[in-house]
Design a protein around this motif. Structure first.
Motif, PDB file in Angstrom:
ATOM      1  N   VAL A 245      14.378  34.476  35.146  1.00 15.47           N
ATOM      2  CA  VAL A 245      15.019  35.409  36.070  1.00 15.47           C
ATOM      3  C   VAL A 245      15.222  34.705  37.403  1.00 15.47           C
ATOM      4  O   VAL A 245      14.277  34.184  37.995  1.00 15.47           O
ATOM      5  CB  VAL A 245      14.182  36.695  36.246  1.00 15.47           C
ATOM      6  CG1 VAL A 245      14.840  37.629  37.249  1.00 15.47           C
ATOM      7  CG2 VAL A 245      14.030  37.414  34.902  1.00 15.47           C
ATOM      8  N   THR A 246      16.473  34.665  37.867  1.00 18.76           N
ATOM      9  CA  THR A 246      16.795  33.996  39.128  1.00 18.76           C
ATOM     10  C   THR A 246      17.461  34.982  40.083  1.00 18.76           C
ATOM     11  O   THR A 246      18.134  35.914  39.649  1.00 18.76           O
ATOM     12  CB  THR A 246      17.744  32.802  38.891  1.00 18.76           C
ATOM     13  OG1 THR A 246      18.890  33.262  38.157  1.00 18.76           O
ATOM     14  CG2 THR A 246      17.071  31.714  38.094  1.00 18.76           C
ATOM     15  N   PRO A 247      17.269  34.795  41.406  1.00 19.87           N
ATOM     16  CA  PRO A 247      17.878  35.718  42.379  1.00 19.87           C
ATOM     17  C   PRO A 247      19.403  35.658  42.323  1.00 19.87           C
ATOM     18  O   PRO A 247      19.988  34.578  42.206  1.00 19.87           O
ATOM     19  CB  PRO A 247      17.374  35.210  43.725  1.00 19.87           C
ATOM     20  CG  PRO A 247      16.199  34.335  43.414  1.00 19.87           C
ATOM     21  CD  PRO A 247      16.460  33.762  42.069  1.00 19.87           C
ATOM     22  N   LEU A 248      20.035  36.818  42.375  1.00 22.19           N
ATOM     23  CA  LEU A 248      21.500  36.896  42.397  1.00 22.19           C
ATOM     24  C   LEU A 248      21.883  37.946  43.429  1.00 22.19           C
ATOM     25  O   LEU A 248      21.700  39.136  43.217  1.00 22.19           O
ATOM     26  CB  LEU A 248      22.039  37.277  41.005  1.00 22.19           C
ATOM     27  CG  LEU A 248      23.553  37.171  40.815  1.00 22.19           C
ATOM     28  CD1 LEU A 248      24.004  35.711  40.819  1.00 22.19           C
ATOM     29  CD2 LEU A 248      23.989  37.823  39.506  1.00 22.19           C
ATOM     30  N   ARG A 249      22.405  37.486  44.584  1.00 23.23           N
ATOM     31  CA  ARG A 249      22.762  38.390  45.678  1.00 23.23           C
ATOM     32  C   ARG A 249      24.276  38.508  45.779  1.00 23.23           C
ATOM     33  O   ARG A 249      25.020  37.789  45.149  1.00 23.23           O
ATOM     34  CB  ARG A 249      22.191  37.858  47.004  1.00 23.23           C
ATOM     35  CG  ARG A 249      20.681  37.948  47.165  1.00 23.23           C
ATOM     36  CD  ARG A 249      20.165  39.346  47.422  1.00 23.23           C
ATOM     37  NE  ARG A 249      20.990  40.107  48.372  1.00 23.23           N
ATOM     38  CZ  ARG A 249      20.983  39.958  49.690  1.00 23.23           C
ATOM     39  NH1 ARG A 249      20.172  39.085  50.241  1.00 23.23           N
ATOM     40  NH2 ARG A 249      21.770  40.694  50.450  1.00 23.23           N
ATOM     41  N   GLY A 250      24.715  39.430  46.640  1.00 21.59           N
ATOM     42  CA  GLY A 250      26.144  39.615  46.879  1.00 21.59           C
ATOM     43  C   GLY A 250      26.590  40.989  46.413  1.00 21.59           C
ATOM     44  O   GLY A 250      25.859  41.696  45.730  1.00 21.59           O
ATOM     45  N   ASN A 251      27.812  41.361  46.810  1.00 23.78           N
ATOM     46  CA  ASN A 251      28.324  42.665  46.365  1.00 23.78           C
ATOM     47  C   ASN A 251      28.681  42.606  44.880  1.00 23.78           C
ATOM     48  O   ASN A 251      28.566  41.554  44.244  1.00 23.78           O
ATOM     49  CB  ASN A 251      29.502  43.115  47.248  1.00 23.78           C
ATOM     50  CG  ASN A 251      30.698  42.175  47.180  1.00 23.78           C
ATOM     51  OD1 ASN A 251      31.020  41.632  46.131  1.00 23.78           O
ATOM     52  ND2 ASN A 251      31.355  41.978  48.306  1.00 23.78           N
ATOM     53  N   VAL A 252      29.104  43.715  44.344  1.00 21.07           N
ATOM     54  CA  VAL A 252      29.351  43.817  42.897  1.00 21.07           C
ATOM     55  C   VAL A 252      30.337  42.748  42.427  1.00 21.07           C
ATOM     56  O   VAL A 252      30.087  42.028  41.449  1.00 21.07           O
ATOM     57  CB  VAL A 252      29.880  45.232  42.533  1.00 21.07           C
ATOM     58  CG1 VAL A 252      30.344  45.290  41.088  1.00 21.07           C
ATOM     59  CG2 VAL A 252      28.792  46.282  42.787  1.00 21.07           C
ATOM     60  N   GLU A 253      31.456  42.618  43.140  1.00 19.32           N
ATOM     61  CA  GLU A 253      32.484  41.648  42.722  1.00 19.32           C
ATOM     62  C   GLU A 253      31.964  40.220  42.782  1.00 19.32           C
ATOM     63  O   GLU A 253      32.245  39.412  41.894  1.00 19.32           O
ATOM     64  CB  GLU A 253      33.731  41.777  43.617  1.00 19.32           C
ATOM     65  CG  GLU A 253      34.442  43.118  43.514  1.00 19.32           C
ATOM     66  CD  GLU A 253      33.909  44.164  44.488  1.00 19.32           C
ATOM     67  OE1 GLU A 253      34.615  45.139  44.713  1.00 19.32           O
ATOM     68  OE2 GLU A 253      32.790  43.999  45.028  1.00 19.32           O
ATOM     69  N   THR A 254      31.182  39.906  43.808  1.00 14.54           N
ATOM     70  CA  THR A 254      30.608  38.561  43.947  1.00 14.54           C
ATOM     71  C   THR A 254      29.685  38.246  42.771  1.00 14.54           C
ATOM     72  O   THR A 254      29.730  37.152  42.193  1.00 14.54           O
ATOM     73  CB  THR A 254      29.827  38.435  45.274  1.00 14.54           C
ATOM     74  OG1 THR A 254      30.713  38.704  46.353  1.00 14.54           O
ATOM     75  CG2 THR A 254      29.222  37.049  45.436  1.00 14.54           C
ATOM     76  N   ARG A 255      28.851  39.215  42.413  1.00 13.67           N
ATOM     77  CA  ARG A 255      27.910  38.971  41.313  1.00 13.67           C
ATOM     78  C   ARG A 255      28.647  38.819  39.976  1.00 13.67           C
ATOM     79  O   ARG A 255      28.259  37.999  39.131  1.00 13.67           O
ATOM     80  CB  ARG A 255      26.867  40.083  41.255  1.00 13.67           C
ATOM     81  CG  ARG A 255      25.791  39.904  42.332  1.00 13.67           C
ATOM     82  CD  ARG A 255      24.694  40.919  42.237  1.00 13.67           C
ATOM     83  NE  ARG A 255      24.923  42.049  43.132  1.00 13.67           N
ATOM     84  CZ  ARG A 255      24.119  43.091  43.233  1.00 13.67           C
ATOM     85  NH1 ARG A 255      23.025  43.157  42.485  1.00 13.67           N
ATOM     86  NH2 ARG A 255      24.385  44.062  44.069  1.00 13.67           N
ATOM     87  N   LEU A 256      29.718  39.571  39.797  1.00 16.41           N
ATOM     88  CA  LEU A 256      30.506  39.420  38.569  1.00 16.41           C
ATOM     89  C   LEU A 256      31.162  38.042  38.514  1.00 16.41           C
ATOM     90  O   LEU A 256      31.212  37.415  37.454  1.00 16.41           O
ATOM     91  CB  LEU A 256      31.568  40.528  38.474  1.00 16.41           C
ATOM     92  CG  LEU A 256      31.048  41.944  38.170  1.00 16.41           C
ATOM     93  CD1 LEU A 256      32.168  42.958  38.286  1.00 16.41           C
ATOM     94  CD2 LEU A 256      30.410  42.015  36.778  1.00 16.41           C
TER      95      LEU A 256
END
Length: 308
Positions: free
Chosen positions: A149-160
């Motif tokens: 499990v790794t950190p994933l930040r940003g808004n919805v579109e960024t994460r997609l």
């Protein structure tokens, strides 16, 4: 001709999802109060949570970082109400502010999203799952301790975009956000509430006002969805009883059936190696007590040291 002053100023974050939510509130307020939408001004406020993108929020102060500057603008009178994803709101409101209303809750479930697997169980051994949520991390690690499990930040579109570029093999996002943005087609699988208990207030839009601003409170009350408001009050009482913050993986979800409220709460360790859950039922008028009792019960079951 001088432009007339806005009827109400609505404070919000500037992410695409936050703006969709603020515009929804504006439309509903205009209809409910017989006014033109243009009479409601949307004021975009950059928050600390939006500025910090390189590390988990749990390391720098928790979810209040998405509301701090907006609440300051509300207290100073720069805006008249604030629109939040209710799950981002601090456990206890700042003195002088209150949660005045909630819109009807969207789908509260989490979405599993992957281009490589149809479900969490189907991910290959040792696959990378990206999430910034300790709750999601804990539930994933309990089910699949082999995953990284790794950190994933940003808004919805960024994460997609990060998922599509191969930064991670899978991620989890709220169905509510995907639905509001018209991106539900990206959900590989909606996880049931039973298998993946949602965050407190997930899917609900909260409207915050000053406690002494009766005019705004009356206008906002016309768009309150009572059942959602009651369920969120129960869930937030659970959070408060546990002194909940971003540093503690916890989940809580209340549903109403007539005059009866059903609640389930969960606390877990970030590594998924320890978890406890509790249920509570009762009359909707006792919503806050049911949430509070559930939180206190879990605190007792977990014992001292569980949250260290």
């Amino acid at each position: 001709m001088a432009q007339s002053a806005p009827l109400l100023r609505i404070g919000t974050r500037g992410s695409p999802l936050a703006l969709v939510q603020a515009n929804t509130v504006r439309s509903m307020l205009a209809r409910a109060n017989g006014a033109d939408e243009a009479a409601f001004e949307i004021v975009v406020i950059k928050t600390t949570g939006d500025a910090i993108q390189d590390r988990p929020l749990s390391e720098v102060g928790g979810k209040g970082l998405f509301t701090k500057e907006i609440e300051e603008a509300l207290l100073s009178g720069r805006i008249d109400l604030a629109v939040h994803s209710a799950k981002d709101m601090p456990t206890i409101s700042q003195p002088g502010l209150l949660l005045a209303a909630c819109l009807e809750r969207e789908d509260p479930r989490d979405a599993f999203i992957s281009l490589k697997a149809k479900s969490l169980a189907d991910l290959p051994q040792g696959a990378h799952l990206g999430t910034a949520s300790l709750r999601r991390q804990a539930i994933v690690m309990a089910a699949r301790p082999d995953l990284k499990v790794t950190p994933l930040r940003g808004n919805v579109e960024t994460r997609l975009r990060k998922l599509e570029s191969g930064e991670v093999d899978a991620t989890l996002l709220a169905m509510a956000g995907l639905n509001r943005l018209g991106l539900s087609q990206h959900a590989t699988r909606a996880m049931s509430v039973e298998e993946f208990l949602p965050a407190v207030a997930q899917g609900a839009i909260g409207i915050e006002t000053r406690g002494d601003d009766n005019r705004t409170r009356q206008m906002v009350a016309r768009i309150n969805h009572t059942a959602t408001f009651i369920a969120v009050a129960c869930e937030r009482a659970f959070l408060a009883a546990l002194d909940g913050s971003c540093k503690t993986p916890l989940a809580g979800h209340a549903t109403l059936s007539g005059d009866t409220l059903h609640f389930r709460g969960l606390i877990a360790r970030p590594d998924g190696k320890g978890a406890h859950d509790v249920t509570g039922n009762g009359h909707i008028r006792d919503a806050v007590r049911i949430g509070d009792d559930a939180g206190r019960a879990l605190k007792k079951i977990a014992g001292p040291g569980f949250f260290d």
